[in-house]
Design a protein around this motif. Structure first.
Motif, PDB file in Angstrom:
ATOM      1  N   GLU A  12      64.012  36.724  21.246  1.00 36.57           N
ATOM      2  CA  GLU A  12      64.733  36.303  20.048  1.00 36.57           C
ATOM      3  C   GLU A  12      64.592  34.803  19.839  1.00 36.57           C
ATOM      4  O   GLU A  12      64.381  34.340  18.715  1.00 36.57           O
ATOM      5  CB  GLU A  12      66.216  36.682  20.144  1.00 36.57           C
ATOM      6  CG  GLU A  12      66.479  38.163  19.963  1.00 36.57           C
ATOM      7  CD  GLU A  12      67.929  38.545  20.221  1.00 36.57           C
ATOM      8  OE1 GLU A  12      68.714  37.688  20.678  1.00 36.57           O
ATOM      9  OE2 GLU A  12      68.273  39.710  19.966  1.00 36.57           O
ATOM     10  N   GLU A  17      62.774  33.073  16.740  1.00 36.06           N
ATOM     11  CA  GLU A  17      63.454  32.052  15.940  1.00 36.06           C
ATOM     12  C   GLU A  17      62.593  30.791  15.842  1.00 36.06           C
ATOM     13  O   GLU A  17      62.478  30.187  14.776  1.00 36.06           O
ATOM     14  CB  GLU A  17      64.829  31.725  16.551  1.00 36.06           C
ATOM     15  CG  GLU A  17      65.648  30.767  15.743  1.00 36.06           C
ATOM     16  CD  GLU A  17      66.028  31.313  14.385  1.00 36.06           C
ATOM     17  OE1 GLU A  17      66.126  30.508  13.444  1.00 36.06           O
ATOM     18  OE2 GLU A  17      66.228  32.533  14.258  1.00 36.06           O
ATOM     19  N   GLU A  21      61.065  29.277  12.469  1.00 34.06           N
ATOM     20  CA  GLU A  21      61.324  27.880  12.094  1.00 34.06           C
ATOM     21  C   GLU A  21      60.000  27.135  11.878  1.00 34.06           C
ATOM     22  O   GLU A  21      59.864  26.374  10.921  1.00 34.06           O
ATOM     23  CB  GLU A  21      62.169  27.185  13.173  1.00 34.06           C
ATOM     24  CG  GLU A  21      62.611  25.804  12.797  1.00 34.06           C
ATOM     25  CD  GLU A  21      63.463  25.763  11.541  1.00 34.06           C
ATOM     26  OE1 GLU A  21      63.337  24.770  10.790  1.00 34.06           O
ATOM     27  OE2 GLU A  21      64.237  26.702  11.293  1.00 34.06           O
TER      28      GLU A  21
END
Length: 161
Positions: free
Chosen positions: A69, A73, A77
């Motif tokens: 995760e 992420e 980003e």
């Protein structure tokens, strides 16, 4: 008492217990119970060990999920940053292109304007020369007229150039 059924049932029961003890049934029963309790203990130990392994696996999978995760992420980003950068780059290129095209259009307009001014001046000079020639030929004649016409033409050419 010897003729009572209860007495003989008691004697039969005592003989039965003596026979069972003589054959070693209590030891066998205790051995079976011990074996069974050992098997149950082993199964419990194995179940405990399996449970610990399962908890370790669960913890490992949870850690991997958290890591995945976090990595996802980070990737998202980075993709957002890249998209912003590409958008800014595209906008900058678009602004540059619009600026270049605007300057090119302004240059074309300036050239067309300069050309039109030159053409208008040329026409005006030609008309002025023609008018002056016509007026002078009508009013002045001879060598004096030719000198004046030549002088005027030369003056007009100098001023236009």
């Amino acid at each position: 008492m010897l003729s009572s059924d209860t007495f003989w049932a008691l004697v039969g029961l005592i003989l039965f217990f003596v026979l069972i003890i003589a054959v070693g049934a209590p030891r066998k029963i205790l051995g079976l119970l011990d074996t069974r309790s050992d098997r149950i203990r082993n199964e419990l130990d194995e179940a405990r060990k399996n449970r610990e392994e399962a908890q370790a696996l669960l913890a490992e999978y949870q850690r991997r999920r958290r890591d995945a995760e976090a990595e996802a992420e980070t990737i998202v980003e980075e993709a957002r940053k890249e998209a912003r950068r590409l958008t800014e780059e595209a906008n900058e290129k678009l602004r540059d292109m619009v600026e270049r095209r605007t300057k090119a259009a302004e240059n074309k307009i300036a050239q067309a304007e300069a050309q039109a001014i030159t053409e208008v001046r040329g026409r005006a000079a030609d008309l002025a020369i023609a008018a002056a020639t016509k007026l002078l030929t009508e009013k002045i004649s001879g060598d004096k007229a030719n000198e004046m016409v030549d002088s005027s033409i030369e003056t007009v050419r100098q001023r236009l150039n």
